[in-house]
Motif scaffolding. Structure first.
Motif, PDB file in Angstrom:
ATOM      1  N   ILE A 170      -2.181  12.731  -0.653  1.00  0.00           N
ATOM      2  CA  ILE A 170      -3.004  13.440  -1.910  1.00  0.00           C
ATOM      3  C   ILE A 170      -3.556  12.421  -2.682  1.00  0.00           C
ATOM      4  N   TYR A 171      -2.758  11.049  -2.622  1.00  0.00           N
ATOM      5  CA  TYR A 171      -3.121  10.062  -3.219  1.00  0.00           C
ATOM      6  C   TYR A 171      -3.033   8.570  -2.077  1.00  0.00           C
ATOM      7  N   VAL A 172      -4.097   7.039  -2.098  1.00  0.00           N
ATOM      8  CA  VAL A 172      -3.452   6.096  -1.241  1.00  0.00           C
ATOM      9  C   VAL A 172      -3.588   4.949  -3.088  1.00  0.00           C
ATOM     10  N   GLY A 173      -2.882   4.403  -3.150  1.00  0.00           N
ATOM     11  CA  GLY A 173      -3.282   2.967  -3.604  1.00  0.00           C
ATOM     12  C   GLY A 173      -2.037   2.022  -2.736  1.00  0.00           C
ATOM     13  N   GLN A 174      -2.309   0.794  -4.124  1.00  0.00           N
ATOM     14  CA  GLN A 174      -2.192  -0.178  -3.969  1.00  0.00           C
ATOM     15  C   GLN A 174      -1.434  -1.289  -5.330  1.00  0.00           C
ATOM     16  N   ALA A 175      -0.081  -1.989  -4.658  1.00  0.00           N
ATOM     17  CA  ALA A 175       0.133  -2.353  -5.948  1.00  0.00           C
ATOM     18  C   ALA A 175       1.068  -4.238  -6.034  1.00  0.00           C
ATOM     19  N   ILE A 176       1.093  -4.932  -6.642  1.00  0.00           N
ATOM     20  CA  ILE A 176       0.550  -6.002  -6.657  1.00  0.00           C
ATOM     21  C   ILE A 176       3.137  -6.688  -6.595  1.00  0.00           C
TER      22      ILE A 176
ATOM     23  N   ILE B 105       0.673  -1.304  -0.007  1.00  0.00           N
ATOM     24  CA  ILE B 105       0.040   0.223   0.274  1.00  0.00           C
ATOM     25  C   ILE B 105       0.633   0.963  -0.479  1.00  0.00           C
ATOM     26  N   TYR B 106       0.448   2.236  -0.942  1.00  0.00           N
ATOM     27  CA  TYR B 106       1.462   3.249  -0.906  1.00  0.00           C
ATOM     28  C   TYR B 106       0.573   4.286  -0.568  1.00  0.00           C
ATOM     29  N   ARG B 107       1.712   5.512  -0.420  1.00  0.00           N
ATOM     30  CA  ARG B 107       0.640   6.825  -0.490  1.00  0.00           C
ATOM     31  C   ARG B 107       1.625   7.871  -1.153  1.00  0.00           C
ATOM     32  N   VAL B 108       0.777   8.868  -1.678  1.00  0.00           N
ATOM     33  CA  VAL B 108       1.680  10.499  -2.006  1.00  0.00           C
ATOM     34  C   VAL B 108       0.978  11.431  -1.315  1.00  0.00           C
ATOM     35  N   TRP B 109       2.396  11.719  -1.084  1.00  0.00           N
ATOM     36  CA  TRP B 109       2.219  13.017   0.176  1.00  0.00           C
ATOM     37  C   TRP B 109       2.993  14.328  -0.881  1.00  0.00           C
ATOM     38  N   TYR B 110       1.648  15.347  -0.353  1.00  0.00           N
ATOM     39  CA  TYR B 110       1.565  16.697  -1.279  1.00  0.00           C
ATOM     40  C   TYR B 110       2.177  17.959  -0.071  1.00  0.00           C
ATOM     41  N   GLN B 111       3.698  18.340   0.412  1.00  0.00           N
ATOM     42  CA  GLN B 111       3.949  18.505   1.563  1.00  0.00           C
ATOM     43  C   GLN B 111       3.596  18.052   2.551  1.00  0.00           C
TER      44      GLN B 111
ATOM     45  N   CYS C  94       6.600  16.205  -4.470  1.00  0.00           N
ATOM     46  CA  CYS C  94       6.087  14.611  -3.888  1.00  0.00           C
ATOM     47  C   CYS C  94       6.708  13.940  -3.501  1.00  0.00           C
ATOM     48  N   THR C  95       6.126  13.322  -2.453  1.00  0.00           N
ATOM     49  CA  THR C  95       7.219  11.649  -1.541  1.00  0.00           C
ATOM     50  C   THR C  95       6.165  10.490  -1.873  1.00  0.00           C
ATOM     51  N   ILE C  96       7.024   9.278  -2.296  1.00  0.00           N
ATOM     52  CA  ILE C  96       5.719   8.134  -2.046  1.00  0.00           C
ATOM     53  C   ILE C  96       6.524   7.673  -0.815  1.00  0.00           C
ATOM     54  N   ASP C  97       5.459   7.201   0.516  1.00  0.00           N
ATOM     55  CA  ASP C  97       6.169   6.119   1.122  1.00  0.00           C
ATOM     56  C   ASP C  97       4.968   4.719   1.251  1.00  0.00           C
ATOM     57  N   TRP C  98       5.283   3.500   1.602  1.00  0.00           N
ATOM     58  CA  TRP C  98       4.504   2.706   1.844  1.00  0.00           C
ATOM     59  C   TRP C  98       4.804   1.537   3.130  1.00  0.00           C
ATOM     60  N   VAL C  99       3.902   0.322   2.713  1.00  0.00           N
ATOM     61  CA  VAL C  99       4.037  -0.598   3.399  1.00  0.00           C
ATOM     62  C   VAL C  99       3.713  -1.613   2.472  1.00  0.00           C
ATOM     63  N   GLU C 100       5.047  -2.909   3.180  1.00  0.00           N
ATOM     64  CA  GLU C 100       4.893  -3.565   2.342  1.00  0.00           C
ATOM     65  C   GLU C 100       3.324  -4.269   3.209  1.00  0.00           C
ATOM     66  N   VAL C 101       2.405  -4.825   2.214  1.00  0.00           N
ATOM     67  CA  VAL C 101       1.357  -5.790   2.409  1.00  0.00           C
ATOM     68  C   VAL C 101       0.913  -7.135   1.868  1.00  0.00           C
ATOM     69  N   LYS C 102       0.100  -8.126   2.894  1.00  0.00           N
ATOM     70  CA  LYS C 102       0.068  -9.072   1.856  1.00  0.00           C
ATOM     71  C   LYS C 102      -0.721  -9.376   0.516  1.00  0.00           C
ATOM     72  N   PRO C 103      -0.170  -9.897  -1.099  1.00  0.00           N
ATOM     73  CA  PRO C 103      -1.439  -9.260  -1.430  1.00  0.00           C
ATOM     74  C   PRO C 103      -2.874  -9.606  -1.062  1.00  0.00           C
ATOM     75  N   SER C 104      -3.204 -10.617   0.185  1.00  0.00           N
ATOM     76  CA  SER C 104      -4.451 -10.670  -0.303  1.00  0.00           C
ATOM     77  C   SER C 104      -5.024 -10.311   0.901  1.00  0.00           C
ATOM     78  N   ASN C 105      -3.957  -9.003   1.301  1.00  0.00           N
ATOM     79  CA  ASN C 105      -4.251  -7.738   2.105  1.00  0.00           C
ATOM     80  C   ASN C 105      -4.858  -6.121   1.375  1.00  0.00           C
ATOM     81  N   LEU C 106      -4.298  -6.789   0.449  1.00  0.00           N
ATOM     82  CA  LEU C 106      -3.712  -5.082  -0.168  1.00  0.00           C
ATOM     83  C   LEU C 106      -5.829  -4.783  -0.193  1.00  0.00           C
ATOM     84  N   ASN C 107      -7.054  -4.534  -0.183  1.00  0.00           N
ATOM     85  CA  ASN C 107      -8.172  -4.720  -0.655  1.00  0.00           C
ATOM     86  C   ASN C 107      -8.435  -3.475   0.736  1.00  0.00           C
TER      87      ASN C 107
END
Length: 113
Positions: free
Chosen positions: A26-32, A16-22, A58-71
């Protein structure tokens, strides 16, 4: 955490990742595969259109998550941060599961008042 100039440094993980502005998300998403997701991400043009050159700060941070828990993780992050660039509430992907959690939480808060 990395900036938009360093996308090639993203790890190839499920996350799961977050895009930060200041100081705000401003955006969250998921990725395999986080690195592949950002190679052609649809949000980049929106960031640049909305924030101009400053969008590259902008910066991006993330947290590793198992694919089954992404949604579920994405839906909870969306609800918490309320990011302005997400067009859809990912909670709909969860159906009744998250709705029951919300109902129980709301009931608990009402009982405490």
């Amino acid at each position: 955490m990395i900036d938009l100039y360093s996308l090639s440094k993203l790890p190839e993980i499920s996350a799961i990742y977050r895009v930060w502005y200041q100081d705000r998300v401003i955006y969250v998403g998921q990725a395999i595969n986080l690195k592949k997701r950002w190679q052609k991400h649809h949000i980049l043009p929106k960031i640049l259109h909305r924030y101009g050159k400053e969008g590259m700060d902008c910066t991006i941070d993330w947290v590793e998550v198992k694919p089954s828990n992404l949604n579920r993780a994405e839906a909870l992050a969306f609800r918490y941060f309320k990011p302005e660039l997400n067009q859809k509430d990912p909670s709909a992907l969860l159906g009744q599961d998250l709705q029951k959690t919300d109902e129980a939480t709301n009931k608990s808060f009402k009982n405490q008042s």
